[in-house]
Design an enzyme around this catalytic site. Structure first.
Site, PDB file in Angstrom:
ATOM      1  N   HIS A 293       0.779  -0.988   0.219  1.00 17.26           N
ATOM      2  CA  HIS A 293       0.387  -0.223   0.202  1.00 17.26           C
ATOM      3  C   HIS A 293       0.605   0.848  -0.204  1.00 17.26           C
ATOM      4  O   HIS A 293       2.174   1.342   0.723  1.00 17.26           O
ATOM      5  CB  HIS A 293      -0.896  -0.043   1.638  1.00 17.26           C
ATOM      6  N   TYR A 472       4.161   0.189   4.937  1.00 15.22           N
ATOM      7  CA  TYR A 472       4.624  -0.938   5.120  1.00 15.22           C
ATOM      8  C   TYR A 472       3.770  -2.144   4.930  1.00 15.22           C
ATOM      9  O   TYR A 472       3.359  -2.678   6.580  1.00 15.22           O
ATOM     10  CB  TYR A 472       4.484  -0.678   7.260  1.00 15.22           C
ATOM     11  N   HIS A 473       2.907  -2.470   4.433  1.00 15.64           N
ATOM     12  CA  HIS A 473       2.252  -3.752   3.862  1.00 15.64           C
ATOM     13  C   HIS A 473       2.845  -5.057   3.198  1.00 15.64           C
ATOM     14  O   HIS A 473       1.976  -4.965   2.242  1.00 15.64           O
ATOM     15  CB  HIS A 473       0.917  -3.284   3.664  1.00 15.64           C
ATOM     16  N   PRO A 474       4.227  -5.002   3.073  1.00  9.39           N
ATOM     17  CA  PRO A 474       4.635  -5.873   1.546  1.00  9.39           C
ATOM     18  C   PRO A 474       3.967  -6.920   1.719  1.00  9.39           C
ATOM     19  O   PRO A 474       3.704  -7.815   3.037  1.00  9.39           O
ATOM     20  CB  PRO A 474       6.398  -5.769   1.862  1.00  9.39           C
TER      21      PRO A 474
END
Length: 536
Positions: A293, A472-474
């Site tokens: 995101h 910070y949503h890999p």
């Protein structure tokens, strides 16, 4: 030594998985974590994630490569390197995603991962502040709070502005519908962070059949033929091995799990051979399909005090610290992401496509390593932010070398599609409309960033390109699906083409969920335990 199961990575998924595998006492479990123990003061204080944001003791501190669409800017990717993983250093927002996300997973060839399949898993793992209901669990290990009484008063202005634009008020984004504006539910309990380690591992520490080994960096999966039989790991200057009688399960997250697979000879064969690695299995999808995101912030100076006045001056920090120590209340006991929402930027859309954030504080993110704490601005101000729920851009990661200590190359490929550019533009346009609503106008002194002179599609898109950052949503770098040429694991999380090896973390998401990814990662750990234990 030999164990029934070896779990690599004690993060959001790995903590839940190891605890569940060891729960009955019938199976021996080794949990390996590269980082250290999470029993540190600033990891338990909810707002302490400002301290861990640039702390190499608990954070991998990755740097992703620049993308053409973002002017070649490199992006900083903090990832947890500690028991609890990123759940020990994140902003604690608890969002499952939309029911349709999981229906999409099942429709992509993953039976057992539809909404009706995962909702019972979510309910089982939750101890929700509102108790058990059709949407929530009441006695699970993970405490979820609803801090409405403690929200900063400016959150009400944000929510009232949303309502004025026709967005419904929603007290529960994990309830019957995600759409609306409202308070975020948080993984906080009695003023302390509720990380995956605190929820699952702390109660399990005394089990004789569970060994939790910190400071253990796994460098290689050991194979006999095409079956995983153990791992090799480093502890300080020593190299050790452990064998798994049943299975090795990778739970290192979207960066470390594909990295370890490739270091072990599982991945795109030509790339691995070029680095001098022995190819165990050609799996071309390892490290591909990277999703994340992308977030765009607006900063507004405020007509009223915000958390800046409480957290910037030394005496404000002292007051907040005393309130926290004495009562576990106040700004230190909450996340900075206090309110938000999910909206449709076009009426013809069937479900929300943009997530909103409202933080009653403002700060500038410094370059990695330049300071240990994100300090609030010295003037009253607040942040509003948007991110796409389901971006269509896809990145990748690959090894730079065969050296396990060298971070992989991460290429996010942000804003690579017209769809993503359009939705980001629609999102920032909505933020402008939100700011113009009467409830927000009473709160806004002026728009600090991007500033009123930045207007028009081209100027706003330039701002999106020049300032956007990761949320910070890999995920999705070991994608779950039925096709070994396109996917890494099957619907039971087994690595295609290999025995004794599964992956259970955010890397298996077929597509990114619509919202924060910590809750879905924990759910994957819980769901993986069912799949593994049901196999006997």
């Amino acid at each position: 030594m030999s164990y029934d199961y070896i779990v690599v990575g004690a993060g959001s998924a790995g903590s839940a998985l190891a605890a569940r595998l060891s729960e009955s006492g019938r199976h021996s479990v080794l949990l390996l974590e590269a980082g250290g123990d999470d029993r540190r003061f600033w990891l338990q204080v909810p707002i302490g994630y400002g301290k861990s944001f640039y702390d190499p003791a608990v954070n991998w501190m990755y740097m992703a490569e620049g993308d053409a669409a973002t002017g070649g800017r490199r992006s900083y990717w903090p990832r947890g390197k500690v028991l609890g993983g990123s759940s020990s250093i994140n902003a604690m927002v608890y969002i499952r995603g939309q029911a349709e996300d999981y229906e999409d997973w099942a429709a992509a060839g993953n039976p057992g991962w539809g909404w009706d399949d995962v909702l019972p898993v979510y309910r089982r793992m939750e101890s929700h502040a509102w108790g058990a209901s059709e949407h929530h669990g009441g006695d699970g290990p993970l405490h979820v709070s609803c801090p409405e009484p403690d929200l900063h008063e400016s959150c009400e202005s944000f929510m009232a502005a949303g309502e004025a634009l026709g967005v419904p008020r929603n007290r529960d984004f994990n309830g019957a519908s995600q759409e609306g504006v409202g308070p975020y539910h948080l993984t906080i309990h009695q003023g302390r962070r509720m990380s995956a380690a605190r929820a699952w591992l702390w109660p399990a520490r005394g089990r004789p059949n569970l060994r939790i080994q910190t400071g253990a960096t796994v460098t290689r999966i050991l194979f006999e033929g095409r079956r995983a039989v153990g791992v090799e790991y480093r502890r300080g200057d020593r190299t050790e091995t452990a064998r798994a009688a049943r299975e090795v399960v990778l739970a290192g997250g979207a960066i470390n799990s594909p990295q370890l697979l490739m270091l072990s000879g599982v991945g795109p064969a030509a790339e691995l051979a070029a680095l001098g690695l022995t190819v165990v299995h050609d799996s071309p999808a390892v490290g591909r399909n990277l999703q994340d995101h992308y977030c765009v912030d607006f900063i507004y100076r405020s007509t009223r005090p915000t958390l800046n006045q409480q957290l910037h001056p030394w005496y404000g920090k002292l007051w907040a610290g005393l309130k926290y120590v004495l009562a576990r209340r106040g700004p230190l006991a909450l996340s900075l992401n206090q309110a938000g929402g999910f909206i449709r930027t076009r009426p013809e859309l069937s479900r929300p496509n943009i997530q909103l954030y409202f933080s009653p504080v403002s700060y500038r993110k410094a370059p990695p390593g330049t300071r240990p704490l994100m300090n609030p601005d010295p003037f009253p101000a607040f942040l509003t932010s948007i991110s796409q729920c389901r971006p269509t851009s896809r990145g990748h990661l690959r090894l730079r070398s065969a050296d396990p200590s060298e971070p992989p190359l991460i290429q996010p490929n942000y804003l690579a599609t017209e769809h993503d550019l359009r939705e980001n533009l629609e999102g920032v346009r909505f933020m402008r409309r939100l700011a113009a609503a009467p409830a927000m106008q009473a709160l806004i002194a002026e728009e600090e960033l991007p500033g009123p002179s930045v207007d028009g599609d081209e100027a706003l898109l330039a701002y999106v390109r020049e300032t956007g950052v990761t949320v910070y949503h890999p995920c999705s770098t070991c994608r779950m699906g039925p096709d070994p040429a396109r996917d890494v694991v099957d619907a039971t999380l087994r690595v295609h083409g290999l025995g004794g090896l599964r992956v259970a973390d955010a890397s298996i998401f077929p597509t990114i969920p619509s919202g924060n990814t910590n809750a879905p990662s924990m759910m994957v750990g819980e769901r993986a335990s069912d799949l593994i234990l049901n196999d006997g």
